[in-house]
Structure formats: C-alpha cells, structure tokens
Design an enzyme around this catalytic site. Structure first.
Site, PDB file in Angstrom:
ATOM      1  N   ASP A 286      45.728  30.545  35.062  1.00  0.00           N
ATOM      2  CA  ASP A 286      46.772  29.518  35.031  1.00  0.00           C
ATOM      3  C   ASP A 286      47.518  29.468  36.364  1.00  0.00           C
ATOM      4  O   ASP A 286      48.382  28.612  36.569  1.00  0.00           O
ATOM      5  CB  ASP A 286      47.719  29.702  33.837  1.00  0.00           C
ATOM      6  CG  ASP A 286      48.517  30.991  33.908  1.00  0.00           C
ATOM      7  OD1 ASP A 286      48.224  31.836  34.778  1.00  0.00           O
ATOM      8  OD2 ASP A 286      49.437  31.154  33.073  1.00  0.00           O
ATOM      9  N   SER A 287      47.151  30.361  37.292  1.00  0.00           N
ATOM     10  CA  SER A 287      47.662  30.265  38.668  1.00  0.00           C
ATOM     11  C   SER A 287      47.275  28.919  39.273  1.00  0.00           C
ATOM     12  O   SER A 287      47.827  28.526  40.300  1.00  0.00           O
ATOM     13  CB  SER A 287      47.136  31.413  39.531  1.00  0.00           C
ATOM     14  OG  SER A 287      45.732  31.531  39.418  1.00  0.00           O
TER      15      SER A 287
ATOM     16  N   ASP B 245      42.272  31.438  30.942  1.00  0.00           N
ATOM     17  CA  ASP B 245      43.620  31.998  30.860  1.00  0.00           C
ATOM     18  C   ASP B 245      44.451  31.176  29.889  1.00  0.00           C
ATOM     19  O   ASP B 245      44.633  29.964  30.078  1.00  0.00           O
ATOM     20  CB  ASP B 245      44.241  31.919  32.266  1.00  0.00           C
ATOM     21  CG  ASP B 245      45.238  33.019  32.534  1.00  0.00           C
ATOM     22  OD1 ASP B 245      45.414  33.891  31.661  1.00  0.00           O
ATOM     23  OD2 ASP B 245      45.815  33.018  33.634  1.00  0.00           O
TER      24      ASP B 245
ATOM     25  N   LYS C  75      42.276  35.348  28.190  1.00  0.00           N
ATOM     26  CA  LYS C  75      43.266  36.350  28.614  1.00  0.00           C
ATOM     27  C   LYS C  75      44.642  35.854  28.206  1.00  0.00           C
ATOM     28  O   LYS C  75      44.890  34.649  28.250  1.00  0.00           O
ATOM     29  CB  LYS C  75      43.204  36.539  30.134  1.00  0.00           C
ATOM     30  CG  LYS C  75      44.343  37.386  30.699  1.00  0.00           C
ATOM     31  CD  LYS C  75      44.170  37.695  32.158  1.00  0.00           C
ATOM     32  CE  LYS C  75      44.735  36.657  33.109  1.00  0.00           C
ATOM     33  NZ  LYS C  75      46.176  36.426  32.966  1.00  0.00           N
TER      34      LYS C  75
ATOM     35  N   GLU D  70      49.054  37.084  28.357  1.00  0.00           N
ATOM     36  CA  GLU D  70      50.034  37.973  28.987  1.00  0.00           C
ATOM     37  C   GLU D  70      50.939  38.628  27.951  1.00  0.00           C
ATOM     38  O   GLU D  70      51.318  37.987  26.964  1.00  0.00           O
ATOM     39  CB  GLU D  70      50.911  37.166  29.961  1.00  0.00           C
ATOM     40  CG  GLU D  70      50.146  36.586  31.124  1.00  0.00           C
ATOM     41  CD  GLU D  70      51.042  35.809  32.095  1.00  0.00           C
ATOM     42  OE1 GLU D  70      52.285  35.838  31.966  1.00  0.00           O
ATOM     43  OE2 GLU D  70      50.462  35.167  33.000  1.00  0.00           O
TER      44      GLU D  70
ATOM     45  N   GLU E  97      48.958  43.943  36.768  1.00  0.00           N
ATOM     46  CA  GLU E  97      49.435  43.210  37.949  1.00  0.00           C
ATOM     47  C   GLU E  97      50.723  43.819  38.498  1.00  0.00           C
ATOM     48  O   GLU E  97      51.698  44.026  37.759  1.00  0.00           O
ATOM     49  CB  GLU E  97      49.684  41.730  37.576  1.00  0.00           C
ATOM     50  CG  GLU E  97      50.234  40.932  38.756  1.00  0.00           C
ATOM     51  CD  GLU E  97      50.185  39.419  38.581  1.00  0.00           C
ATOM     52  OE1 GLU E  97      49.695  38.931  37.561  1.00  0.00           O
ATOM     53  OE2 GLU E  97      50.653  38.735  39.518  1.00  0.00           O
TER      54      GLU E  97
END
Ligand code: KIV
Length: 283
Positions: A48-49, A87, A117, A119, A186
């Site tokens: 999602d960056s 993501d 993925k 978070e 991270e």
C-alpha cells in the site's frame, strides 16, 4: 528466460532453516514486477506504499481495495513464479473478522495473489487467525506500521525501550501462533530483529530491522532512487532512476523543440506514385 520453480511457503521455510536469505521487493506494475520475476526475487509485495510512491498521497491511509486489486493483478501476471503478496489497505480488515476474510478472499479471487499482509500486533491476532482459517496465507507486519503512523507519532523506529521491545517480541509470537506464515519487521533495532527471528518458527522479513532477519524487503522506488520523498535511514539506493528518467525526458523535449525528433528513420514511407496520385487528387 527459463521459467523458475514456483516459490511456495515450504520453500521459504526451507530457506530459513538453511539460513539462506529470502529476497523480497515491492512492485506495483507489470514492467517492474516482471524484472523482479526474471532476476529471481523470492517474494513480491504489492504494497500500500503505492499510495505514496505511485499516487502521491502523504501516507497509506487513502489507499483502498479498489486501488490495490488492479495493481496486484498486474504484478501477479508479471510474476507467476515469485510469491506475490497483496497488502490489505487501511479499513479493509480492522473492523471485523468477517470483513477481513471477505477482503482477503477478494484479493485472491480478483488479483490472483498468493497471500495477503496486514499490519498490527496482538490486537490483529484474531484477524490473522480468521484469514488463515479461511485457507488464505497471511503475513503479519509489526514495528513501524504506516497505517497507524499518526497513533505512533510519526515515521520513526519502534521497540527502542524495554516495554516497546518486549511488546514486539510478544506480538511476533502471538501472530505466529495465530497462523501467520511470515512476519514483516519494519524499523526496529537490529538486535530486536535478531531476537524475534531466532525465536520465530516462520520466516521474518526485515525493512530497517537489521541484518539478522531471514530476508530483506525494500520499497522498489526507494531502491531505484525513483521516489523523491523522504528517504529512511535504512534505505540503500542502488541507482538514481529519477535523474536517469529526468535526463532522458529533457533530451526528448529538446529533440522535439529542435526538430531532431522524429528523424527520417522514425517515419513511415509511401510509394512515390501513390503520393503523386494523392497530390493530383487534391488539386
Ligand atoms: O507497503 C509497503 O510497501 C510495505 C513496506 C514496509 C515493504 O509494507
């Protein structure tokens, strides 16, 4: 180029067991993902960056499933052998287990990714359990979690004090027990990356988590020097793509302005007799 053997979770676990580093990069489109596939990158994250690197947002929270799915599908088409991860964007899994499973399933059905993925630490354990029980491979992401950057007080390293580090170590254990097949770590101290990796039965992939994790990931726009925004301490830039592209496009602009492009060889010819007839008809 010869087709590679498909990267699978047992293959990634075997790499961890043998102490062979796992390679991972982000990709958001077909051309970059295809290069990553061809050079043998093990895992590709359609992250999602892309909210920042491709869409110019200041963070990842504006990213939606509608943005992620077509990009992930393009990456997957380009990289059939790499293990491709989609993501899960902000608010696609936080609200409920049902929503998390539906969106993870949508990712697999509509883009063909190999896994997803999400978070968060212990607070996301239930989601990880629900998604993995639905038969979907899910990677955890702890440490600096950009979707909660304002709650974390900015883009800064995590786990630097005793409480924070112990929470990360505990989160890693709980996410593994909940069914995560891998953990992304991270922006945490290298020694905490080492402790988590040594205690984990699943592969850990670090970004700013030091050299002791089972694998490494970078945002490809950072590695290529394409993205002009903030550069984190942990980024190694392998070329200056922004300058390469800028110089090439400036040359193009000058060529057009000076009528050096297009040259004779870039044009299509026509039979002189045909041309003559056209001109006659136009008289
Ligand atoms: O979205 C992303 O690119 C990430 C990075 C930390 C790899 O999650």
């Amino acid at each position: 180029m010869a087709q590679r053997t498909k990267v699978t979770i047992p293959y990634l676990r075997e790499k961890k067991a043998q102490g062979k580093p796992i390679t991972m990069l982000t990709a958001y489109d077909f051309p970059i993902a295809n290069i990553e596939e061809e050079i043998g990158i093990d895992m590709i994250l359609c992250g999602d960056s892309l909210g920042m690197t491709v869409y110019g947002f200041s963070g990842t929270t504006p990213v939606t499933m509608e943005l992620m799915i077509p990009h992930s599908a393009a990456v997957k088409r380009a990289a059939p052998s790499s293990f491709v991860i989609g993501d899960m964007p902000f608010m696609s899994y936080q609200v409920s287990n049902e929503m998390a499973v539906l969106n993870a399933g949508r990712f697999l059905q509509e883009s063909g990714v190999d896994g997803v993925k999400l978070e968060g630490g212990e607070e996301m354990a239930e989601r990880i359990r629900a998604i993995s029980r639905a038969g979907i491979s899910v990677m955890g992401h702890i440490g600096l979690t950009p979707q909660s950057v304002s709650a974390l007080g900015g883009f800064k390293a995590q786990g630097k004090d005793v409480t924070g580090a112990l929470k990360l170590i505990n989160d890693a254990r709980i996410l593994e027990e909940s069914g995560a097949f891998s953990l992304l770590l991270e922006a945490i101290p290298s020694e905490i990356g080492r402790i988590i990796t040594e205690r984990a039965g699943i592969p850990t992939i670090g970004i700013g988590a030091g050299p002791h994790t089972d694998g490494q990931v970078l945002v490809v726009h950072d590695a290529l020097g394409f993205f002009k925004g903030h550069k984190a301490k942990f980024v190694k830039q392998y070329c200056n793509l922004n300058d390469i592209i800028r110089n090439a496009l400036q040359e193009y602009r000058k060529d057009v302005e000076n009528r050096d492009y297009p040259a004779e060889e870039h044009g299509y010819g026509i039979d002189p007799a045909v041309l003559e007839e056209i001109k006659c008809k136009l008289k």
